[in-house]
Design a protein around this motif. Structure first.
Motif, PDB file in Angstrom:
ATOM      1  N   ILE A 125     -67.777 -28.362  84.347  1.00 45.22           N
ATOM      2  CA  ILE A 125     -69.270 -28.563  85.148  1.00 45.22           C
ATOM      3  C   ILE A 125     -69.314 -27.356  86.298  1.00 45.22           C
ATOM      4  O   ILE A 125     -68.272 -27.505  87.008  1.00 45.22           O
ATOM      5  CB  ILE A 125     -69.393 -29.807  85.649  1.00 45.22           C
ATOM      6  CG1 ILE A 125     -69.104 -30.788  84.551  1.00 45.22           C
ATOM      7  CG2 ILE A 125     -70.743 -29.810  86.573  1.00 45.22           C
ATOM      8  CD1 ILE A 125     -69.296 -32.352  85.267  1.00 45.22           C
ATOM      9  N   GLN A 126     -70.179 -26.613  86.099  1.00 45.28           N
ATOM     10  CA  GLN A 126     -70.097 -25.312  86.904  1.00 45.28           C
ATOM     11  C   GLN A 126     -71.547 -25.535  87.829  1.00 45.28           C
ATOM     12  O   GLN A 126     -72.620 -25.869  87.342  1.00 45.28           O
ATOM     13  CB  GLN A 126     -70.317 -23.792  86.218  1.00 45.28           C
ATOM     14  CG  GLN A 126     -68.936 -23.708  85.522  1.00 45.28           C
ATOM     15  CD  GLN A 126     -69.087 -22.528  84.825  1.00 45.28           C
ATOM     16  OE1 GLN A 126     -69.901 -21.825  84.340  1.00 45.28           O
ATOM     17  NE2 GLN A 126     -67.812 -21.937  84.214  1.00 45.28           N
ATOM     18  N   GLY A 127     -71.175 -25.130  89.319  1.00 44.87           N
ATOM     19  CA  GLY A 127     -72.533 -24.903  90.008  1.00 44.87           C
ATOM     20  C   GLY A 127     -72.529 -26.054  90.938  1.00 44.87           C
ATOM     21  O   GLY A 127     -73.143 -27.072  91.057  1.00 44.87           O
TER      22      GLY A 127
ATOM     23  N   VAL B   2     -76.935 -28.270  86.699  1.00 36.64           N
ATOM     24  CA  VAL B   2     -75.555 -27.534  86.642  1.00 36.64           C
ATOM     25  C   VAL B   2     -75.601 -27.119  85.121  1.00 36.64           C
ATOM     26  O   VAL B   2     -76.274 -27.526  84.146  1.00 36.64           O
ATOM     27  CB  VAL B   2     -74.645 -28.781  86.953  1.00 36.64           C
ATOM     28  CG1 VAL B   2     -74.552 -29.000  88.359  1.00 36.64           C
ATOM     29  CG2 VAL B   2     -74.617 -29.853  86.061  1.00 36.64           C
ATOM     30  N   ILE B   3     -74.362 -26.534  84.904  1.00 36.83           N
ATOM     31  CA  ILE B   3     -74.304 -25.970  83.618  1.00 36.83           C
ATOM     32  C   ILE B   3     -72.804 -26.535  83.335  1.00 36.83           C
ATOM     33  O   ILE B   3     -71.848 -26.739  84.002  1.00 36.83           O
ATOM     34  CB  ILE B   3     -73.898 -24.452  83.725  1.00 36.83           C
ATOM     35  CG1 ILE B   3     -74.971 -23.493  84.217  1.00 36.83           C
ATOM     36  CG2 ILE B   3     -73.168 -23.878  82.501  1.00 36.83           C
ATOM     37  CD1 ILE B   3     -76.143 -23.750  83.335  1.00 36.83           C
TER      38      ILE B   3
ATOM     39  N   LEU C 249     -62.094 -36.588  83.548  1.00 34.04           N
ATOM     40  CA  LEU C 249     -62.125 -35.881  82.450  1.00 34.04           C
ATOM     41  C   LEU C 249     -62.740 -34.645  82.332  1.00 34.04           C
ATOM     42  O   LEU C 249     -62.489 -33.603  81.627  1.00 34.04           O
ATOM     43  CB  LEU C 249     -62.678 -36.872  80.942  1.00 34.04           C
ATOM     44  CG  LEU C 249     -62.398 -38.222  80.798  1.00 34.04           C
ATOM     45  CD1 LEU C 249     -63.183 -38.980  79.912  1.00 34.04           C
ATOM     46  CD2 LEU C 249     -61.100 -38.008  80.287  1.00 34.04           C
ATOM     47  N   SER C 250     -63.837 -34.410  83.211  1.00 33.71           N
ATOM     48  CA  SER C 250     -64.568 -33.265  83.410  1.00 33.71           C
ATOM     49  C   SER C 250     -63.857 -32.524  84.603  1.00 33.71           C
ATOM     50  O   SER C 250     -63.483 -32.746  85.509  1.00 33.71           O
ATOM     51  CB  SER C 250     -65.902 -33.532  83.598  1.00 33.71           C
ATOM     52  OG  SER C 250     -66.727 -34.155  82.511  1.00 33.71           O
ATOM     53  N   THR C 251     -63.901 -30.945  84.479  1.00 34.47           N
ATOM     54  CA  THR C 251     -63.473 -30.268  85.623  1.00 34.47           C
ATOM     55  C   THR C 251     -64.666 -29.637  86.208  1.00 34.47           C
ATOM     56  O   THR C 251     -65.782 -29.365  85.621  1.00 34.47           O
ATOM     57  CB  THR C 251     -62.615 -29.183  84.808  1.00 34.47           C
ATOM     58  OG1 THR C 251     -61.503 -29.609  84.049  1.00 34.47           O
ATOM     59  CG2 THR C 251     -62.247 -28.251  85.961  1.00 34.47           C
TER      60      THR C 251
ATOM     61  N   GLU D  35     -68.543 -21.947  91.131  1.00 34.51           N
ATOM     62  CA  GLU D  35     -69.602 -20.981  90.750  1.00 34.51           C
ATOM     63  C   GLU D  35     -69.996 -21.291  89.220  1.00 34.51           C
ATOM     64  O   GLU D  35     -69.131 -21.445  88.552  1.00 34.51           O
ATOM     65  CB  GLU D  35     -69.037 -19.676  91.089  1.00 34.51           C
ATOM     66  CG  GLU D  35     -68.823 -19.759  92.876  1.00 34.51           C
ATOM     67  CD  GLU D  35     -70.222 -19.821  93.681  1.00 34.51           C
ATOM     68  OE1 GLU D  35     -71.221 -19.525  93.120  1.00 34.51           O
ATOM     69  OE2 GLU D  35     -69.842 -20.341  94.762  1.00 34.51           O
ATOM     70  N   ILE D  36     -71.275 -21.020  88.772  1.00 31.97           N
ATOM     71  CA  ILE D  36     -71.725 -20.862  87.598  1.00 31.97           C
ATOM     72  C   ILE D  36     -71.248 -19.412  87.029  1.00 31.97           C
ATOM     73  O   ILE D  36     -71.497 -18.331  87.674  1.00 31.97           O
ATOM     74  CB  ILE D  36     -73.067 -20.771  87.540  1.00 31.97           C
ATOM     75  CG1 ILE D  36     -73.610 -22.142  87.999  1.00 31.97           C
ATOM     76  CG2 ILE D  36     -73.631 -20.475  85.932  1.00 31.97           C
ATOM     77  CD1 ILE D  36     -75.164 -22.539  87.797  1.00 31.97           C
TER      78      ILE D  36
END
Length: 804
Positions: A220-222, A237-238, A480-482, A486-487
């Motif tokens: 997960i980015q942003g 988010v991305i 489980l998610s990182t 930043e995107i």
């Protein structure tokens, strides 16, 4: 029944009915309740399984029985809607923590349908017990079901913040919701901290809740998008897949996808990647394999040798669902109406619900403890006068008479008298008296504790905290998610998009351009190029399809055309006119073109005009994303036109540029005399022209080169470099042609010759009389080949004429 017909406007009827329908589907179908995080159908499924004893510590039960119970008692809708909702509660790629355990085929991440409900079995999960815990202690309100035959809960006690833990998605009339799942331990930790410090900000809460935690993992980015969503309820988010590169035995490498974004269909994703490979939209992929098995998700993308795996992956991130945008829209039902809420509001609503649940449970427990205390006191009193009580009962006529006698004689209450007459004989022992005393003491302590909880708000909060801590200890697991702050910017190398192939690119004076394979070029022979009558080749080059062609026109503009976008045409065919690739003026003609592999600052383009202006601009300025559109290369004044565009190395400052004018003047100076300017400038003065004179040729010249000049009288003159004189820019220069009183020679064409045995070509124009020359072409410029009408070597040069 009497028939009553009302006459009403259609718009009023439709508006009223749709308003009722909208209210129903908003409150009773598509949106979750903020307190327990469940939609009505989900709540009814869990309640039905709980009330029928289909719990985690029992055996599995056929799904069809549960679906039938739900439809028959609580949810009068289609069986497929109930079963689909039940299946979703059991899918570990949809829910972060399962609420239903299921045996059998419950679908797949490829969106395969589950087995029919007659084949699958289900029961409540252990975690869902925490949602239903204390349901029978008056903790929540019950309402009649659809046919008023039984009661159902309006909301579940929900001993954990399920809305954030498992998230929710739904669409109703005018509202939609998208709440991502989160990590249980993080959400409970944040809730505990908020209890201790109600004034915490969202930023402080995010120290504990890092962000969403999808059951499918991923990156997960942003973090700014997460914070905005947590503050306002809306954010973006991305989410991208996790990928690693593995090396195979044959020297190739492969990209292995182990985690994909949330709610992405893996089967469709694999199919899309394979279509990109088959359609050659991306170069370098050999094979795409779905190697997923019971051990976990795995998609292998095998690559060709020496292919940049990062570039391939970036392309797939951009063009497939390996990377998707997740938009938060945290809408839930709060106090009977839909609300857009931030994370703190959601937790506050949950805590208010828990305060009410624990308060009602405590009052329920207190009431039952006091009732039991009353009974125990009566039994203890009865045992203390046991002989009298027994004698009284034996003298009574029946049970009712015995109860009335006990109440009248010894002042027992009805409840105590009922307990005494129902007392079993084995309870009349000394040991039972001790047990009653112990129970009395325990009840006294329990009542005291329960009263304290109800009287002290902090004690009630401590109960909530302790229970949440126990749930966290029992059910917590790792993220489980990182989360990445930043995107990441996606950079795609053109090598990934375009196959590397050597081709021939040719441009004619009339403006026909084409790309030709080497096979067609070699098979036809260079002289057999397709041309219109009176047209000639301006230049042809051997280039790569990954290069970019820069085409310069006489109006000071240029076109940036990727070579792979040029039409692929056989060598013998005419080619495509430049106007079909870009919108140019009718009187706009091509002056020159070059092909660039890399736009850097080590090279530059020198452009010069008929009226004596010149400029040098670094190659990097010509890089653009606007392909096949005319862009400014040089700012022109009045009726000036560009006559030359040449590429040079900026570092080679000893290079010389030479200019020849119509009246025979020549000026030569180093390129160091030329300042480097921007792309939209008009340049500087190249030469000091005489009246009614203009520049005919501008080119780079070496000390071993010669210059071939053609005049309007059809004369040729060859000049050695020794004749030229190095000077400064913007001077008048030296005279190369002797001024005659009658019919003086005027230069109409000239070219720098870089080899002694090079062939030349003389070209005339229809507007010029027979015997006049207006253009010279030398084959050396065209990779030692030329398309000529008449040719000769320098050793054979005389005063040659060429007719139309």
């Amino acid at each position: 029944m009497a028939e009553v017909i009302q006459t009403l406007p259609l718009e009023d009827v439709i508006g009223d009915r749709f308003g009722r329908y909208s209210k129903y589907i908003i409150q009773e179908r598509a949106l979750p309740d903020v307190r327990d995080g469940l939609k009505p159908v989900q709540r009814r499924i869990l309640y039905s399984m709980f009330s029928s004893g289909n719990t985690y510590d029992k055996n599995f039960r056929k799904s069809a029985k549960t679906v039938g119970d739900v439809i028959g008692h609580l949810h009068p809708h289609g069986d497929s809607s109930v079963y689909d909702a039940m299946v979703r509660l059991s899918q570990d790629w949809k829910l972060r923590h399962l609420l239903v355990e299921m045996h059998g085929n419950n679908g797949s991440i490829d969106n395969d349908p589950p087995a029919a409900m007659r084949y699958t079995e289900a029961k409540l999960s252990q975690l869902s017990e925490q949602l239903l815990r204390d349901l029978n202690k008056g903790t929540v309100d019950f309402v009649p079901n659809y046919d008023d035959t039984q009661m159902e809960p309006m909301v579940l006690p929900a001993r954990l913040p399920n809305l954030l833990i498992n998230g929710s998605t739904g669409i109703s009339a005018g509202y939609a919701t998208d709440i991502p799942p989160h990590n249980l331990a993080e959400v409970i930790t944040a809730t505990l901290k908020l209890i201790d410090n109600p004034d915490m900000t969202v930023k402080q809460l995010m120290k504990y809740i890092k962000g969403p935690d999808f059951p499918t993992g991923g990156i997960i980015q942003g973090i700014d998008g997460i914070q905005k969503a947590y503050e306002t309820g809306k954010g973006k988010v991305i989410v991208r897949a996790k990928a690693e590169t593995e090396t195979l035995r044959n020297g190739r490498s492969q990209i292995v996808i182990a985690e994909i974004p949330y709610e992405v269909n893996k089967g469709s994703l694999v199919k899309k990647i394979d279509e990109l490979r088959a359609d050659k939209k991306v170069e370098g992929i050999v094979e795409v394999r779905d190697e997923t098995d019971r051990s976990g998700l795995r998609v292998a993308i095998e690559l060709k040798k020496d292919v940049n795996a990062t570039s391939i992956l970036n392309y797939l991130y951009k063009n497939t669902d390996l990377q998707v945008a997740y938009n938060f829209n945290m809408v839930a039902i709060s106090e009977g109406r839909p609300k857009l809420m931030g994370i703190k509001q959601i937790i506050d609503c949950y805590l208010n619900h828990q305060i009410e649940v624990v308060s009602r449970r405590t009052r329920y427990d207190l009431k039952h403890a006091e009732e039991r205390m009353h009974i125990v006191e009566g039994l203890m009193k009865a045992l203390s006068i046991l002989d009298e009580v027994i004698a009284l009962i034996r003298e009574s006529k029946n049970k009712r008479d015995a109860k009335e006698n006990l109440v009248a004689t010894y002042d027992f209450t009805d409840a105590q008298a009922e307990a005494i007459v129902m007392l079993q004989l084995y309870r009349l022992t000394n040991t039972d008296i001790v047990a009653l005393q112990e129970e009395h003491d325990a009840l006294a302590n329990k009542i005291k504790d329960l009263q304290y909880i109800l009287e002290d708000h902090n004690a009630l909060l401590d109960v909530i905290k302790n229970e949440l801590s126990e749930i966290k200890k029992q059910f917590k697991d790792a993220r489980l998610s990182t989360i990445e702050a930043e995107i990441a910017e996606i950079k795609i190398d053109k090598e990934v998009l375009v196959p590397s192939e050597v081709v021939m690119v040719s441009v004619t004076r009339e403006g026909y351009i084409k790309r030709t394979s080497l096979r067609s070029f070699n098979a036809s022979g260079k002289e057999e190029i397709g041309l219109k009558v009176d047209d000639y080749v301006l230049k042809y080059m051997e280039v790569n399809t990954q290069d970019t062609a820069l085409v310069f026109t006489n109006k000071g503009r240029y076109l940036s055309i990727p070579v792979h976008k040029l039409p692929d045409i056989k060598w013998k065919d005419l080619g495509q006119h430049i106007s079909q690739l870009a919108v140019i003026d009718e009187d706009e003609v091509i002056v020159d073109y070059d092909v660039v592999s890399a736009f850097d600052d080590h090279e530059a383009i020198i452009t010069a005009t008929r009226n004596g202006m010149i400029k040098m601009t670094t190659l990097s300025n010509y890089k653009t994303a606007r392909h096949c559109k005319p862009l400014v290369a040089m700012k022109l004044k009045d009726d000036d036109v560009v006559i030359s565009a040449m590429r040079t190395q900026i570092t080679e400052t000893e290079q010389l540029v030479t200019l020849l004018t119509h009246k025979g003047m020549s000026l030569t100076y180093p390129i160091a005399e030329l300042p480097t300017t921007g792309i939209r400038t008009g340049g500087v003065k190249a030469i000091n022209l005489k009246a009614e004179d203009h520049v005919v040729m501008v080119d780079l010249v070496g000390r071993q080169d010669t210059i071939l000049i053609a005049t309007q009288r059809g004369a040729l003159k060859r000049i050695s470099f020794k004749v030229l004189q190095e000077a400064k820019r913007a001077q008048r220069g030296i005279t190369l042609l002797k001024e005659l009183k009658k019919q003086p020679h005027r230069i109409v064409a000239a070219v720098v010759c870089r080899e002694a045995d090079v062939h030349y070509q003389l070209v005339s124009d229809e507007a010029v009389h027979d015997g006049q020359i207006n253009k010279i072409h030398l084959s050396e410029q065209y990779t030692n080949g030329s398309f000529v009408v008449d040719t000769a070597t320098f050793g054979e040069i005389k005063d040659l004429f060429i007719s139309k």
